[in-house]
Design an enzyme around this catalytic site. Structure first.
Site, PDB file in Angstrom:
ATOM      1  N   ASP A  83       0.802  -1.233   0.000  1.00 21.21           N
ATOM      2  CA  ASP A  83       0.000   0.000   0.000  1.00 21.21           C
ATOM      3  C   ASP A  83       0.836   1.284   0.000  1.00 21.21           C
ATOM      4  O   ASP A  83       0.434   2.298   0.559  1.00 21.21           O
ATOM      5  CB  ASP A  83      -0.953   0.028   1.216  1.00 21.21           C
ATOM      6  CG  ASP A  83      -1.739  -1.258   1.345  1.00 21.21           C
ATOM      7  OD1 ASP A  83      -2.226  -1.727   0.309  1.00 21.21           O
ATOM      8  OD2 ASP A  83      -1.860  -1.795   2.457  1.00 21.21           O
ATOM      9  N   LYS A 126       2.774   1.415  -5.281  1.00 15.90           N
ATOM     10  CA  LYS A 126       3.426   0.704  -6.399  1.00 15.90           C
ATOM     11  C   LYS A 126       2.619   0.811  -7.683  1.00 15.90           C
ATOM     12  O   LYS A 126       3.178   0.910  -8.762  1.00 15.90           O
ATOM     13  CB  LYS A 126       3.545  -0.804  -6.104  1.00 15.90           C
ATOM     14  CG  LYS A 126       4.518  -1.163  -5.039  1.00 15.90           C
ATOM     15  CD  LYS A 126       4.556  -2.667  -4.839  1.00 15.90           C
ATOM     16  CE  LYS A 126       3.287  -3.258  -4.247  1.00 15.90           C
ATOM     17  NZ  LYS A 126       2.890  -2.752  -2.941  1.00 15.90           N
ATOM     18  N   LYS A 172       0.772   3.220  -8.738  1.00 14.17           N
ATOM     19  CA  LYS A 172       1.009   4.532  -9.348  1.00 14.17           C
ATOM     20  C   LYS A 172       2.376   4.596 -10.033  1.00 14.17           C
ATOM     21  O   LYS A 172       2.495   5.088 -11.161  1.00 14.17           O
ATOM     22  CB  LYS A 172       0.918   5.615  -8.264  1.00 14.17           C
ATOM     23  CG  LYS A 172       1.114   7.007  -8.792  1.00 14.17           C
ATOM     24  CD  LYS A 172       1.131   8.048  -7.687  1.00 14.17           C
ATOM     25  CE  LYS A 172       2.468   8.058  -6.968  1.00 14.17           C
ATOM     26  NZ  LYS A 172       2.579   9.217  -6.047  1.00 14.17           N
ATOM     27  N   GLY A 189      -4.048  -5.149  -3.813  1.00 17.96           N
ATOM     28  CA  GLY A 189      -4.975  -4.212  -4.447  1.00 17.96           C
ATOM     29  C   GLY A 189      -4.177  -3.017  -4.919  1.00 17.96           C
ATOM     30  O   GLY A 189      -3.653  -2.273  -4.114  1.00 17.96           O
ATOM     31  N   HIS A 190      -4.043  -2.874  -6.223  1.00 19.40           N
ATOM     32  CA  HIS A 190      -3.287  -1.732  -6.753  1.00 19.40           C
ATOM     33  C   HIS A 190      -4.256  -0.666  -7.253  1.00 19.40           C
ATOM     34  O   HIS A 190      -5.051  -0.914  -8.148  1.00 19.40           O
ATOM     35  CB  HIS A 190      -2.358  -2.186  -7.881  1.00 19.40           C
ATOM     36  CG  HIS A 190      -1.197  -2.976  -7.385  1.00 19.40           C
ATOM     37  ND1 HIS A 190      -0.236  -3.503  -8.201  1.00 19.40           N
ATOM     38  CD2 HIS A 190      -0.842  -3.322  -6.126  1.00 19.40           C
ATOM     39  CE1 HIS A 190       0.657  -4.136  -7.469  1.00 19.40           C
ATOM     40  NE2 HIS A 190       0.317  -4.052  -6.208  1.00 19.40           N
ATOM     41  N   THR A 191      -4.181   0.500  -6.633  1.00 25.11           N
ATOM     42  CA  THR A 191      -5.047   1.604  -7.038  1.00 25.11           C
ATOM     43  C   THR A 191      -4.340   2.407  -8.123  1.00 25.11           C
ATOM     44  O   THR A 191      -3.227   2.880  -7.926  1.00 25.11           O
ATOM     45  CB  THR A 191      -5.372   2.492  -5.827  1.00 25.11           C
ATOM     46  OG1 THR A 191      -5.871   1.649  -4.788  1.00 25.11           O
ATOM     47  CG2 THR A 191      -6.397   3.550  -6.171  1.00 25.11           C
ATOM     48  N   GLN A 245       2.436  -6.599  -2.304  1.00 30.27           N
ATOM     49  CA  GLN A 245       2.801  -6.545  -0.884  1.00 30.27           C
ATOM     50  C   GLN A 245       4.125  -5.781  -0.700  1.00 30.27           C
ATOM     51  O   GLN A 245       4.376  -4.880  -1.477  1.00 30.27           O
ATOM     52  CB  GLN A 245       2.867  -7.943  -0.258  1.00 30.27           C
ATOM     53  CG  GLN A 245       1.482  -8.583  -0.093  1.00 30.27           C
ATOM     54  CD  GLN A 245       0.981  -9.274  -1.342  1.00 30.27           C
ATOM     55  OE1 GLN A 245       1.703 -10.012  -1.966  1.00 30.27           O
ATOM     56  NE2 GLN A 245      -0.257  -9.034  -1.698  1.00 30.27           N
ATOM     57  N   ARG A 274     -10.269  -2.738   5.397  1.00 30.33           N
ATOM     58  CA  ARG A 274      -9.864  -2.628   6.812  1.00 30.33           C
ATOM     59  C   ARG A 274      -9.050  -1.358   7.048  1.00 30.33           C
ATOM     60  O   ARG A 274      -8.242  -0.960   6.197  1.00 30.33           O
ATOM     61  CB  ARG A 274      -8.987  -3.831   7.197  1.00 30.33           C
ATOM     62  CG  ARG A 274      -9.710  -5.154   7.207  1.00 30.33           C
ATOM     63  CD  ARG A 274      -8.768  -6.289   7.603  1.00 30.33           C
ATOM     64  NE  ARG A 274      -7.759  -6.554   6.583  1.00 30.33           N
ATOM     65  CZ  ARG A 274      -6.768  -7.429   6.730  1.00 30.33           C
ATOM     66  NH1 ARG A 274      -6.627  -8.102   7.867  1.00 30.33           N
ATOM     67  NH2 ARG A 274      -5.904  -7.632   5.764  1.00 30.33           N
ATOM     68  N   PRO A 275      -9.224  -0.726   8.248  1.00 31.80           N
ATOM     69  CA  PRO A 275      -8.383   0.438   8.547  1.00 31.80           C
ATOM     70  C   PRO A 275      -6.930  -0.008   8.705  1.00 31.80           C
ATOM     71  O   PRO A 275      -6.652  -1.034   9.304  1.00 31.80           O
ATOM     72  CB  PRO A 275      -8.926   0.960   9.879  1.00 31.80           C
ATOM     73  CG  PRO A 275      -9.775  -0.113  10.438  1.00 31.80           C
ATOM     74  CD  PRO A 275     -10.195  -1.007   9.317  1.00 31.80           C
TER      75      PRO A 275
HETATM   76  P1  IMP Z   1      -2.255 -12.737   3.203  1.00 33.02           P
HETATM   77  O1  IMP Z   1      -1.259 -12.269   2.181  1.00 33.02           O
HETATM   78  O2  IMP Z   1      -3.675 -12.513   2.790  1.00 33.02           O
HETATM   79  O3  IMP Z   1      -1.975 -14.135   3.669  1.00 33.02           O
HETATM   80  O4  IMP Z   1      -2.061 -11.820   4.508  1.00 33.02           O
HETATM   81  C1  IMP Z   1      -0.863 -11.824   5.275  1.00 33.02           C
HETATM   82  C2  IMP Z   1      -0.547 -10.420   5.768  1.00 33.02           C
HETATM   83  O5  IMP Z   1      -0.199  -9.590   4.667  1.00 33.02           O
HETATM   84  C3  IMP Z   1      -1.725  -9.716   6.467  1.00 33.02           C
HETATM   85  O6  IMP Z   1      -1.193  -8.882   7.487  1.00 33.02           O
HETATM   86  C4  IMP Z   1      -2.332  -8.876   5.338  1.00 33.02           C
HETATM   87  O7  IMP Z   1      -3.050  -7.769   5.821  1.00 33.02           O
HETATM   88  C5  IMP Z   1      -1.074  -8.461   4.601  1.00 33.02           C
HETATM   89  N1  IMP Z   1      -1.301  -8.160   3.179  1.00 33.02           N
HETATM   90  C6  IMP Z   1      -1.478  -9.035   2.177  1.00 33.02           C
HETATM   91  N2  IMP Z   1      -1.619  -8.401   1.014  1.00 33.02           N
HETATM   92  C7  IMP Z   1      -1.515  -7.093   1.272  1.00 33.02           C
HETATM   93  C8  IMP Z   1      -1.542  -5.928   0.450  1.00 33.02           C
HETATM   94  O8  IMP Z   1      -1.664  -5.964  -0.781  1.00 33.02           O
HETATM   95  N3  IMP Z   1      -1.398  -4.743   1.103  1.00 33.02           N
HETATM   96  C9  IMP Z   1      -1.212  -4.667   2.443  1.00 33.02           C
HETATM   97  N4  IMP Z   1      -1.169  -5.718   3.248  1.00 33.02           N
HETATM   98  C10 IMP Z   1      -1.307  -6.932   2.659  1.00 33.02           C
HETATM   99 MG    MG Z   2      -2.386  -2.412  -1.961  1.00 33.20          MG
END
Ligand code: IMP
Ligand code: MG
Length: 332
Positions: free
Chosen positions: A13, A16, A18, A42-44, A177, A253-254
């Site tokens: 977040d 990336k 952008k 999630g890429h905005t 990530q 989620r916050p």
């Molecule tokens: P998972 O990748 O869904 O197994 O989650 C493992 C951890 O990585 C958790 O703390 C998620 O909130 C975090 N996480 C996974 N993908 C993202 C992302 O794209 N952005 C931010 N946190 C992520």
């Molecule tokens: Mg993201």
């Protein structure tokens, strides 16, 4: 062959999407490849003023560039087809451009059901961990085995090494990530299940010698979503969350907020070999009028943005070629 890599130096977040969009717009790639993760990402992306949130599909599709979900990824067929449909409705040539590596792994309904029960890590519940677990347990399902993917399958060796369509294959690797969530370098077990570093990009079928620029992306403060305690006690973090719209692009989620840790950033820069650094969301600290960075057990507080920028640039000058501070959602 040459490749630029976009890598997140924090907990995802950081912007990336952008940066990848910007690079794709300004350089001439033949391929954009997502190299890790699944639809937990999630890429905005703002494209010509319109907002898009992509989970699987890399940003080349906005520019007519072939966009591949690489073998380092895990893919949910339903989510993939839904995303294709949305992009198609917006007029992008997905049928021609979007490809899935034959050896990418599949997120099944069973993986999803298992991840739904997960509580200790605070995952996105998209089946990511169970899909990687089965991959490494050698009982996973590969994309080539699933009929839904049939029209999109590519063999990565043929596509990248035997491609006669292009004079030179030029790749943008788009990561998901970030360093703090990396399976090896993150804060285990509060991590994701894939390789979020430049090493993870190379695993997708290219030689290390092809890497040109490594674009490290971070924010001027940090955020994290998941089960561990991360946010500091200062009420300013609440304000940063609101001003920065720090809510998950995938789960809503916050995000927990804290100041940037320069030591962790240096480690992420060193391990990834970052030469181009982008620090995003300078505008958010401008809104809350606080500028602070951690170094070791010290917190350095600054009176204004420029003081903080100078200090950070000086701290990083031996490591990176360029530091770009950005306070604009749409551009770097
Ligand atoms: P998972 O990748 O869904 O197994 O989650 C493992 C951890 O990585 C958790 O703390 C998620 O909130 C975090 N996480 C996974 N993908 C993202 C992302 O794209 N952005 C931010 N946190 C992520
Ligand atoms: Mg993201």
């Amino acid at each position: 062959m040459l490749a630029d890599v976009v890598v997140d130096l924090q907990y995802g977040d950081s912007g990336k999407g952008k940066v990848s969009h910007h690079l794709c717009r300004t350089k001439d790639y033949t391929h954009v490849i997502r190299y890790n993760g699944g639809c937990n990402a999630g890429h905005t992306i703002y494209h010509e003023g319109k907002k898009f949130v992509t989970h699987h599909i890399p940003c080349g599709v906005f520019f007519g560039v072939r966009s591949i979900i690489g073998p380092g990824c895990v893919v949910n067929a339903k989510q993939f087809l839904k995303e294709l449909e949305e992009l198609k409705e917006s007029g992008f040539d997905v049928e021609e451009l979007v490809k899935v590596a034959s050896n990418a792994h599949v997120i099944t309904d069973f993986h999803l059901a298992q991840d739904k029960k997960e509580e200790s890590i605070g995952t996105t519940k998209k089946g990511n961990g169970p899909a990687y677990r089965d991959k490494y347990d050698r009982r996973g399902v590969r994309a080539i085995e699933i009929p839904e993917f049939a029209p999109y399958i590519v063999d990565m060796y043929t596509e990248l090494h035997e491609n006669e369509e292009f004079e030179e294959v030029k790749i943008l690797f788009e990561g998901a990530q970030g360093f703090g969530l990396d399976i090896d370098w993150g804060d285990y077990p509060y991590v994701t299940s894939s390789h979020c570093t430049v090493g993870g990009a190379i695993l997708n079928g290219v030689p290390p010698s092809c890497i040109r620029d490594v674009w490290g992306v971070a924010k001027v403060y940090e955020t994290y979503v998941g089960a561990k305690q991360f946010e500091g006690p200062d009420p300013v973090f609440e304000k940063i969350r609101d001003a920065g719209e720090e809510y998950g692009a995938t789960t809503g989620r916050p995000r927990q907020v804290n100041w940037m840790d320069i030591d962790t950033l240096k480690m992420a820069i060193d391990i990834n070999g970052v030469n181009q650094l982008v620090l995003n969301k300078v505008d958010v600290l401008e809104k809350v009028k606080r500028w602070c960075v951690y170094s070791g057990f010290n917190a350095f507080e600054f009176d204004k943005a420029d003081d903080m920028k100078l200090w950070i640039t000086d701290e990083l000058k031996t490591r990176v070629t360029n530091v770009t501070f950005s306070g604009d959602k749409h551009a770097i």
